[in-house]
Design an enzyme around this catalytic site. Structure first.
Site, PDB file in Angstrom:
ATOM      1  N   ARG A 232     -12.039 -39.268   8.388  1.00 25.77           N
ATOM      2  CA  ARG A 232     -10.970 -38.344   8.748  1.00 25.77           C
ATOM      3  C   ARG A 232      -9.727 -38.674   7.928  1.00 25.77           C
ATOM      4  O   ARG A 232      -9.466 -39.848   7.634  1.00 25.77           O
ATOM      5  CB  ARG A 232     -10.611 -38.487  10.230  1.00 25.77           C
ATOM      6  CG  ARG A 232     -11.520 -37.748  11.171  1.00 25.77           C
ATOM      7  CD  ARG A 232     -11.268 -36.238  11.152  1.00 25.77           C
ATOM      8  NE  ARG A 232     -12.135 -35.528  12.076  1.00 25.77           N
ATOM      9  CZ  ARG A 232     -13.346 -35.063  11.784  1.00 25.77           C
ATOM     10  NH1 ARG A 232     -13.849 -35.236  10.591  1.00 25.77           N
ATOM     11  NH2 ARG A 232     -14.050 -34.414  12.686  1.00 25.77           N
ATOM     12  N   HIS A 280     -13.273 -31.048   2.125  1.00 24.73           N
ATOM     13  CA  HIS A 280     -13.967 -31.318   3.395  1.00 24.73           C
ATOM     14  C   HIS A 280     -15.371 -30.692   3.347  1.00 24.73           C
ATOM     15  O   HIS A 280     -15.774 -29.929   4.239  1.00 24.73           O
ATOM     16  CB  HIS A 280     -13.178 -30.778   4.594  1.00 24.73           C
ATOM     17  CG  HIS A 280     -13.540 -31.468   5.884  1.00 24.73           C
ATOM     18  ND1 HIS A 280     -12.633 -31.765   6.862  1.00 24.73           N
ATOM     19  CD2 HIS A 280     -14.733 -31.943   6.346  1.00 24.73           C
ATOM     20  CE1 HIS A 280     -13.237 -32.368   7.877  1.00 24.73           C
ATOM     21  NE2 HIS A 280     -14.524 -32.480   7.576  1.00 24.73           N
TER      22      HIS A 280
HETATM   23  P1  NDP Z   1     -20.999 -42.503  15.029  1.00 28.18           P
HETATM   24  O1  NDP Z   1     -20.236 -42.423  16.301  1.00 28.18           O
HETATM   25  O2  NDP Z   1     -22.475 -42.427  15.061  1.00 28.18           O
HETATM   26  O3  NDP Z   1     -20.626 -43.867  14.271  1.00 28.18           O
HETATM   27  C1  NDP Z   1     -19.350 -44.403  14.288  1.00 28.18           C
HETATM   28  C2  NDP Z   1     -19.400 -45.829  13.763  1.00 28.18           C
HETATM   29  O4  NDP Z   1     -18.084 -46.342  13.704  1.00 28.18           O
HETATM   30  C3  NDP Z   1     -20.213 -46.778  14.645  1.00 28.18           C
HETATM   31  O5  NDP Z   1     -20.906 -47.685  13.826  1.00 28.18           O
HETATM   32  C4  NDP Z   1     -19.132 -47.518  15.420  1.00 28.18           C
HETATM   33  O6  NDP Z   1     -19.505 -48.829  15.825  1.00 28.18           O
HETATM   34  C5  NDP Z   1     -18.047 -47.602  14.395  1.00 28.18           C
HETATM   35  N1  NDP Z   1     -16.727 -47.781  14.979  1.00 28.18           N
HETATM   36  C6  NDP Z   1     -16.087 -46.978  15.859  1.00 28.18           C
HETATM   37  N2  NDP Z   1     -14.885 -47.486  16.187  1.00 28.18           N
HETATM   38  C7  NDP Z   1     -14.779 -48.647  15.491  1.00 28.18           C
HETATM   39  C8  NDP Z   1     -13.778 -49.624  15.387  1.00 28.18           C
HETATM   40  N3  NDP Z   1     -12.618 -49.534  16.077  1.00 28.18           N
HETATM   41  N4  NDP Z   1     -13.997 -50.696  14.582  1.00 28.18           N
HETATM   42  C9  NDP Z   1     -15.157 -50.816  13.907  1.00 28.18           C
HETATM   43  N5  NDP Z   1     -16.152 -49.904  13.942  1.00 28.18           N
HETATM   44  C10 NDP Z   1     -15.960 -48.835  14.725  1.00 28.18           C
HETATM   45  O7  NDP Z   1     -20.392 -41.378  14.077  1.00 28.18           O
HETATM   46  P2  NDP Z   1     -21.114 -40.593  12.869  1.00 28.18           P
HETATM   47  O8  NDP Z   1     -21.734 -41.585  11.939  1.00 28.18           O
HETATM   48  O9  NDP Z   1     -21.981 -39.508  13.384  1.00 28.18           O
HETATM   49  O10 NDP Z   1     -19.869 -39.863  12.184  1.00 28.18           O
HETATM   50  C11 NDP Z   1     -18.774 -40.612  11.679  1.00 28.18           C
HETATM   51  C12 NDP Z   1     -17.642 -39.687  11.292  1.00 28.18           C
HETATM   52  O11 NDP Z   1     -17.948 -38.987  10.107  1.00 28.18           O
HETATM   53  C13 NDP Z   1     -17.319 -38.545  12.277  1.00 28.18           C
HETATM   54  O12 NDP Z   1     -16.550 -39.006  13.366  1.00 28.18           O
HETATM   55  C14 NDP Z   1     -16.553 -37.587  11.414  1.00 28.18           C
HETATM   56  O13 NDP Z   1     -15.171 -37.922  11.479  1.00 28.18           O
HETATM   57  C15 NDP Z   1     -17.070 -37.881  10.003  1.00 28.18           C
HETATM   58  N6  NDP Z   1     -17.795 -36.734   9.455  1.00 28.18           N
HETATM   59  C16 NDP Z   1     -17.294 -36.155   8.303  1.00 28.18           C
HETATM   60  C17 NDP Z   1     -17.933 -35.071   7.739  1.00 28.18           C
HETATM   61  C18 NDP Z   1     -17.447 -34.503   6.453  1.00 28.18           C
HETATM   62  O14 NDP Z   1     -17.951 -33.456   6.017  1.00 28.18           O
HETATM   63  N7  NDP Z   1     -16.509 -35.154   5.779  1.00 28.18           N
HETATM   64  C19 NDP Z   1     -19.119 -34.455   8.346  1.00 28.18           C
HETATM   65  C20 NDP Z   1     -19.614 -35.185   9.508  1.00 28.18           C
HETATM   66  C21 NDP Z   1     -18.935 -36.260  10.040  1.00 28.18           C
HETATM   67  P3  NDP Z   1     -20.768 -49.103  16.818  1.00 28.18           P
HETATM   68  O15 NDP Z   1     -21.998 -48.822  16.000  1.00 28.18           O
HETATM   69  O16 NDP Z   1     -20.642 -50.513  17.168  1.00 28.18           O
HETATM   70  O17 NDP Z   1     -20.601 -48.142  17.964  1.00 28.18           O
END
Ligand code: NDP
Length: 317
Positions: A232, A280
């Protein structure tokens, strides 16, 4: 003809795209009863599922019998600004196989572009310059660090591994993934960054991840490292990125998401010789792919299961 199956009301895309969704669901999941969420003959209390993008605040209150809400976006943080959001109803983020494949192919392209210096070639071409800096490094000598190693991060990692890159992942839990060196939590961030040549941000949008890509994170990367932001825009401190690029500490960046979309016309990002901007566009599957995913999610919820991409209200992502 009205089906006898679960009722799915659609807000996403507005009324003008409703017929497109309805026609797709008729083919993909004919047992679903598909309705426009504001249709005068629809009793909101009888709706089982909602497919939403950005319903107005308070707009979901009449839907008192919901078994699930599915969002057409992978990030759902914008929905939860609604103080009347029905937090007891499962909220499912957009996903599906193709969303992961699209993201993986985008990140692979970004990593290859960055380590071969493709932005410099484009910059030179615009100026009719035919000069080269020989780059003899190959992917197996490049370590990609995925910050936010969740559902998309794991798919991206496997594609990068297939193409010879070394891959490391950083998350809260440090969940293991074959072939990937994983790091968990703040205490492991320094070690993670220190061995990362290309940092890929895939963190979700939460209060903890705001402004996460800042000068400290960039300083933790080795010299000439590069950055890919597909998470983001609010997670990147643009001024810190520009400073790290201009000082030569970072060699380049591919940015797909921005604080303001589109960025201001006078944003320095547009013209920076080391920044590649994309609109995006990293991963957005087709409407048909989304419909297949939604039908699958409803099938799981109907059987009492919980889909992998259910939003966790206590974690905040
Ligand atoms: P997930 O919720 O599956 O994964 C999020 C990851 O981030 C997990 O590994 C989580 O850890 C980790 N995480 C969350 N908070 C923290 C923190 N404070 N410190 C360290 N690690 C953290 O999300 P997705 O993989 O499905 O998607 C990720 C993002 O990609 C979406 O939220 C969206 O913003 C972006 N996106 C962008 C797109 C684009 O076209 N540019 C399209 C689709 C998505 P843990 O595994 O331990 O829970």
């Amino acid at each position: 003809m009205v089906s006898q199956g679960p009722c799915l009301a659609i807000e996403a895309g507005g009324e003008k795209t409703f017929s497109l969704w309805r026609d797709l669901f008729r083919k993909i999941a004919p047992s679903l009863n598909i309705v426009w969420w504001k249709a005068p003959d629809v009793d909101p209390a009888a709706v089982d599922y909602l497919l939403v993008w950005k319903p107005p605040a308070g707009g979901l209150t009449p839907f008192s019998g919901l078994k699930g809400i599915i969002c057409t976006g992978a990030g759902v943080d914008h929905l939860l600004k609604d103080p009347d959001w029905p937090v007891k109803v499962p909220l499912i983020r957009m996903g599906g196989e193709r969303t992961g494949v699209l993201m993986a192919e985008f990140v692979l392209w970004a990593c290859l572009s960055l380590f071969r210096g493709a932005r410099a070639w484009a910059w030179q071409q615009e100026r009719h310059i035919f000069e080269r800096e020989l780059i003899t490094r190959v992917a197996s000598e490049v370590s990609v660090g995925i910050m936010g190693f969740g559902s998309l991060g794991r798919v991206v990692a496997q594609r990068l591994l297939l193409n010879g890159f070394r891959v490391r992942g950083w998350s809260r839990s440090g969940r293991a993934e074959p072939g990937v060196e994983v790091f968990a939590g703040e205490e492991a961030l320094g070690a993670f960054l220190g061995g990362t040549d290309i940092l890929v941000n895939l963190l979700p949008n939460t209060p903890e991840t705001a402004d996460r890509l800042d000068r400290d994170v960039f300083a933790g990367l080795p010299g000439a490292a590069a950055v890919v932001n597909v998470g983001r825009g609010t997670q990147l401190v643009e001024a810190d990125l520009l400073a790290a690029l201009d000082s030569g500490h970072l060699s380049g960046a591919v940015l797909d998401v921005f604080r303001t979309e589109p960025p201001d016309p006078d944003s320095p990002l547009w013209v920076h010789p080391r920044i590649t901007m994309t609109p995006h566009a990293a991963s957005e599957a087709s409407r048909a792919d989304h419909a297949r995913y939604v039908a699958d999610v409803i099938g799981q919820l109907e059987k009492g299961g919980m889909p992998d991409l259910a939003y966790d209200f206590s974690r905040g992502y």
